[in-house]
Motif scaffolding. Structure first.
Motif, PDB file in Angstrom:
ATOM      1  N   GLY A 175       0.847  -1.148   0.040  1.00 12.28           N
ATOM      2  CA  GLY A 175      -0.127   0.375   0.058  1.00 12.28           C
ATOM      3  C   GLY A 175       1.375   1.035   0.403  1.00 12.28           C
ATOM      4  N   SER A 176       0.790   2.241  -0.662  1.00 14.91           N
ATOM      5  CA  SER A 176       1.374   3.360  -0.903  1.00 14.91           C
ATOM      6  C   SER A 176       0.093   4.838  -0.555  1.00 14.91           C
ATOM      7  CB  SER A 176       2.525   3.378  -1.805  1.00 14.91           C
ATOM      8  OG  SER A 176       2.828   4.704  -1.445  1.00 14.91           O
ATOM      9  N   ASP A 177       0.812   6.366  -0.051  1.00 12.40           N
ATOM     10  CA  ASP A 177      -0.013   7.191  -0.208  1.00 12.40           C
ATOM     11  C   ASP A 177       0.541   8.208  -0.583  1.00 12.40           C
ATOM     12  OD1 ASP A 177      -2.725   7.922  -0.729  1.00 12.40           O
ATOM     13  OD2 ASP A 177      -1.411   9.350   0.923  1.00 12.40           O
ATOM     14  N   GLN A 178       0.488   9.616  -0.786  1.00 13.06           N
ATOM     15  CA  GLN A 178       1.131  10.176  -1.199  1.00 13.06           C
ATOM     16  C   GLN A 178       0.770  11.150  -1.318  1.00 13.06           C
ATOM     17  OE1 GLN A 178       3.112  12.639  -4.841  1.00 13.06           O
ATOM     18  NE2 GLN A 178       4.683  11.155  -3.995  1.00 13.06           N
ATOM     19  N   ALA A 202       4.535   7.579   1.339  1.00 15.88           N
ATOM     20  CA  ALA A 202       3.976   6.358   2.633  1.00 15.88           C
ATOM     21  C   ALA A 202       4.777   5.170   1.821  1.00 15.88           C
ATOM     22  CB  ALA A 202       3.578   6.493   3.443  1.00 15.88           C
ATOM     23  N   LEU A 203       5.404   4.328   3.013  1.00 22.05           N
ATOM     24  CA  LEU A 203       4.773   2.654   1.881  1.00 22.05           C
ATOM     25  C   LEU A 203       4.667   1.499   2.822  1.00 22.05           C
ATOM     26  CD1 LEU A 203       5.789   0.945  -0.322  1.00 22.05           C
ATOM     27  CD2 LEU A 203       8.003   0.928   0.369  1.00 22.05           C
ATOM     28  N   CYS A 204       3.733   0.782   2.747  1.00 22.81           N
ATOM     29  CA  CYS A 204       3.243  -0.377   3.410  1.00 22.81           C
ATOM     30  C   CYS A 204       3.369  -1.509   3.456  1.00 22.81           C
ATOM     31  CB  CYS A 204       1.564   0.101   4.184  1.00 22.81           C
ATOM     32  SG  CYS A 204       1.326  -1.302   5.760  1.00 22.81           S
ATOM     33  N   LEU A 205       3.852  -2.876   3.760  1.00 25.06           N
ATOM     34  CA  LEU A 205       4.150  -3.999   3.091  1.00 25.06           C
ATOM     35  C   LEU A 205       3.749  -5.227   4.079  1.00 25.06           C
ATOM     36  CD1 LEU A 205       4.700  -5.744   0.856  1.00 25.06           C
ATOM     37  CD2 LEU A 205       7.196  -6.091   2.358  1.00 25.06           C
TER      38      LEU A 205
END
Length: 197
Positions: free
Chosen positions: A71-74, A109-112
């Motif tokens: 998941g990622s968001d900017q 942001a980055l989520c694994l």
């Protein structure tokens, strides 16, 4: 275990994130996460980016417990205020006028995530915009039409000409997916990068 034996999903609707992830040459699927991206009252841009990256990964991971989900968001931050995707010419022009000569922090942001295992990180990028005339900004918008990009400045295209400087530990973070950090997280999860032929 080979990469093909592991399931990887990108929880995103962004063509830019898909193109970035393709650089790592790992098989992956793309699933659109159903997430409300409305900021919470009093939420900082950093908190918003981290929350949404995790929420996007979680939304897809709950239906795919066997998969690693990205998941990622900017969120673009101008003096503490979030600058979103403009959606049209008028809002893009207003954004660029507001950012003219200013420094904007792009929180990427980055989520694994897989099951209960989850790592969420942020890679900030400091971008300083040039002092440019409305005519130049208008010509850029007509040429690039960056209405689906936070802050309206598409750095991988003509938007680079609007910028004075970029400071970041990961040049791909500004495009929307920090591949330096992500490739490290994927290796820790057992993915082989680059894959063996």
């Amino acid at each position: 275990m080979s990469n093909s034996a592991k399931k990887l999903i990108l929880a995103s609707t962004s063509i830019y994130r898909r193109e970035l992830l393709e650089r790592l040459r790992i098989p992956f699927d793309v699933i659109s996460p159903k997430v409300d991206e409305t900021p919470l009252p009093g939420e900082s841009t950093l908190e918003l980016a981290l929350r949404l990256a995790k929420a996007k990964a979680a939304a897809v991971a709950k239906d795919h417990p066997e998969a690693w989900v990205i998941g990622s968001d900017q969120v673009a931050d101008l003096h503490g205020a979030a600058i979103g995707k403009p959606g049209n010419f008028e809002r893009a022009m207003a954004q660029l006028q507001l950012m003219r000569g200013a420094t904007v922090i792009f929180q990427s942001a980055l989520c694994l995530m897989k099951g209960d295992a989850e790592t969420t990180v942020n890679v900030p990028t400091e971008v300083t915009f040039r002092m440019l005339s409305d005519d130049v900004l208008e010509a850029y918008l007509h040429a690039e039409e960056p209405y689906d990009c936070a802050g309206s400045a598409k750095s991988e295209g003509l938007g680079i000409s609007l910028l004075e400087s970029i400071k970041s530990n990961d040049p791909t973070a500004l495009i929307g997916l920090p591949l330096i950090v992500l490739s490290g997280l994927l290796r820790e999860a057992g993915f082989v990068i680059p894959a063996k032929k």
